[in-house]
Design a protein around this motif. Sequence first.
Motif, mmCIF file in Angstrom:
data_model
loop_
_atom_site.group_PDB
_atom_site.id
_atom_site.type_symbol
_atom_site.label_atom_id
_atom_site.label_comp_id
_atom_site.label_asym_id
_atom_site.label_seq_id
_atom_site.Cartn_x
_atom_site.Cartn_y
_atom_site.Cartn_z
ATOM 1 N N LYS A 156 -5.177 -19.539 52.864
ATOM 2 C CA LYS A 156 -4.633 -20.647 52.072
ATOM 3 C C LYS A 156 -5.752 -21.614 51.690
ATOM 4 C CE LYS A 156 -1.083 -24.186 52.100
ATOM 5 N NZ LYS A 156 0.001 -24.824 52.832
ATOM 6 N N ALA A 157 -6.623 -21.923 52.644
ATOM 7 C CA ALA A 157 -7.736 -22.829 52.366
ATOM 8 C C ALA A 157 -8.694 -22.213 51.353
ATOM 9 C CB ALA A 157 -8.472 -23.156 53.662
ATOM 10 N N LYS A 158 -8.933 -20.915 51.491
ATOM 11 C CA LYS A 158 -9.833 -20.239 50.567
ATOM 12 C C LYS A 158 -9.270 -20.255 49.151
ATOM 13 C CE LYS A 158 -12.575 -16.015 50.495
ATOM 14 N NZ LYS A 158 -12.803 -14.743 51.172
ATOM 15 N N ALA A 159 -7.961 -20.050 49.014
ATOM 16 C CA ALA A 159 -7.324 -20.063 47.705
ATOM 17 C C ALA A 159 -7.416 -21.447 47.065
ATOM 18 C CB ALA A 159 -5.866 -19.632 47.828
ATOM 19 N N LYS A 160 -7.123 -22.476 47.834
ATOM 20 C CA LYS A 160 -7.189 -23.844 47.299
ATOM 21 C C LYS A 160 -8.615 -24.220 46.930
ATOM 22 C CE LYS A 160 -2.995 -25.262 47.186
ATOM 23 N NZ LYS A 160 -2.375 -25.506 45.892
ATOM 24 N N THR A 161 -9.577 -23.799 47.745
ATOM 25 C CA THR A 161 -10.979 -24.095 47.467
ATOM 26 C C THR A 161 -11.402 -23.452 46.153
ATOM 27 O OG1 THR A 161 -11.471 -24.229 49.826
ATOM 28 C CG2 THR A 161 -13.327 -23.896 48.346
ATOM 29 N N GLU A 162 -11.021 -22.188 45.962
ATOM 30 C CA GLU A 162 -11.362 -21.516 44.713
ATOM 31 C C GLU A 162 -10.735 -22.220 43.514
ATOM 32 O OE1 GLU A 162 -10.113 -17.485 45.291
ATOM 33 O OE2 GLU A 162 -12.069 -16.900 46.092
ATOM 34 N N GLN A 163 -9.509 -22.680 43.667
ATOM 35 C CA GLN A 163 -8.837 -23.371 42.573
ATOM 36 C C GLN A 163 -9.539 -24.682 42.232
ATOM 37 O OE1 GLN A 163 -4.716 -23.831 43.584
ATOM 38 N NE2 GLN A 163 -4.396 -21.644 43.794
ATOM 39 N N VAL A 164 -9.881 -25.456 43.237
ATOM 40 C CA VAL A 164 -10.502 -26.760 43.010
ATOM 41 C C VAL A 164 -11.905 -26.603 42.435
ATOM 42 C CG1 VAL A 164 -11.383 -28.819 44.188
ATOM 43 C CG2 VAL A 164 -9.111 -27.943 44.736
ATOM 44 N N VAL A 165 -12.690 -25.702 43.014
ATOM 45 C CA VAL A 165 -14.055 -25.494 42.528
ATOM 46 C C VAL A 165 -14.022 -24.943 41.103
ATOM 47 C CG1 VAL A 165 -16.150 -24.126 42.872
ATOM 48 C CG2 VAL A 165 -15.059 -25.226 44.817
ATOM 49 N N GLY A 166 -13.124 -23.995 40.856
ATOM 50 C CA GLY A 166 -13.021 -23.430 39.508
ATOM 51 C C GLY A 166 -12.666 -24.476 38.478
ATOM 52 N N LEU A 188 -12.595 -18.234 38.195
ATOM 53 C CA LEU A 188 -12.550 -18.576 39.615
ATOM 54 C C LEU A 188 -11.238 -19.269 39.962
ATOM 55 C CD1 LEU A 188 -14.088 -18.626 42.310
ATOM 56 C CD2 LEU A 188 -15.051 -20.819 41.615
ATOM 57 N N GLU A 189 -10.808 -20.153 39.097
ATOM 58 C CA GLU A 189 -9.536 -20.844 39.306
ATOM 59 C C GLU A 189 -8.371 -19.844 39.295
ATOM 60 O OE1 GLU A 189 -7.000 -24.563 37.378
ATOM 61 O OE2 GLU A 189 -8.809 -23.870 36.388
ATOM 62 N N ALA A 190 -8.395 -18.908 38.373
ATOM 63 C CA ALA A 190 -7.341 -17.895 38.283
ATOM 64 C C ALA A 190 -7.338 -16.999 39.516
ATOM 65 C CB ALA A 190 -7.524 -17.060 37.032
ATOM 66 N N ARG A 191 -8.521 -16.685 40.024
ATOM 67 C CA ARG A 191 -8.606 -15.863 41.233
ATOM 68 C C ARG A 191 -7.995 -16.587 42.424
ATOM 69 N NH1 ARG A 191 -14.399 -13.836 42.709
ATOM 70 N NH2 ARG A 191 -14.621 -15.990 43.406
ATOM 71 N N THR A 199 -0.750 -16.617 45.301
ATOM 72 C CA THR A 199 0.472 -15.885 44.991
ATOM 73 C C THR A 199 0.617 -14.662 45.889
ATOM 74 O OG1 THR A 199 0.353 -16.614 42.699
ATOM 75 C CG2 THR A 199 1.725 -14.697 43.154
ATOM 76 N N LYS A 200 -0.487 -13.958 46.112
ATOM 77 C CA LYS A 200 -0.468 -12.774 46.971
ATOM 78 C C LYS A 200 -0.038 -13.144 48.384
ATOM 79 C CE LYS A 200 -3.965 -11.436 49.197
ATOM 80 N NZ LYS A 200 -5.220 -11.050 49.778
ATOM 81 N N GLU A 201 -0.594 -14.218 48.907
ATOM 82 C CA GLU A 201 -0.267 -14.636 50.265
ATOM 83 C C GLU A 201 1.192 -15.088 50.373
ATOM 84 O OE1 GLU A 201 -2.051 -14.354 53.108
ATOM 85 O OE2 GLU A 201 -3.460 -13.250 51.861
ATOM 86 N N LYS A 202 1.683 -15.782 49.362
ATOM 87 C CA LYS A 202 3.089 -16.204 49.381
ATOM 88 C C LYS A 202 4.020 -14.998 49.338
ATOM 89 C CE LYS A 202 2.650 -20.834 47.498
ATOM 90 N NZ LYS A 202 2.987 -21.746 46.403
ATOM 91 N N THR A 203 3.643 -13.976 48.564
ATOM 92 C CA THR A 203 4.439 -12.758 48.491
ATOM 93 C C THR A 203 4.456 -12.040 49.830
ATOM 94 O OG1 THR A 203 3.875 -12.519 46.160
ATOM 95 C CG2 THR A 203 4.731 -10.573 47.268
#
Length: 57
Positions: free
Chosen positions: A6-16, A38-41, A47-51
């Motif tokens: 979750k942290a990795k996903a948010k970090t990628e979104q913010v940095v992107g 990067l933001e899309a990734r 989304t993958k983790e929520k699924t």
Amino acid sequence: MSAGEKAKAKTEQVVGKAVKKTAHAVGQDTTAAKGAALEARGEARETKEKTKDTFKR
């Protein structure tokens, strides 16, 4: 969702998002596209983790 993913996903979104906005301000379209990717990734990872969590229950 695991805390690390979750942290990795948010970090990628913010940095992107930051890279995209900065590159647009400077006029570097290629770098802006890389920031958007990067933001899309990060969004895809979230989304993958929520699924995965949905099917665990």
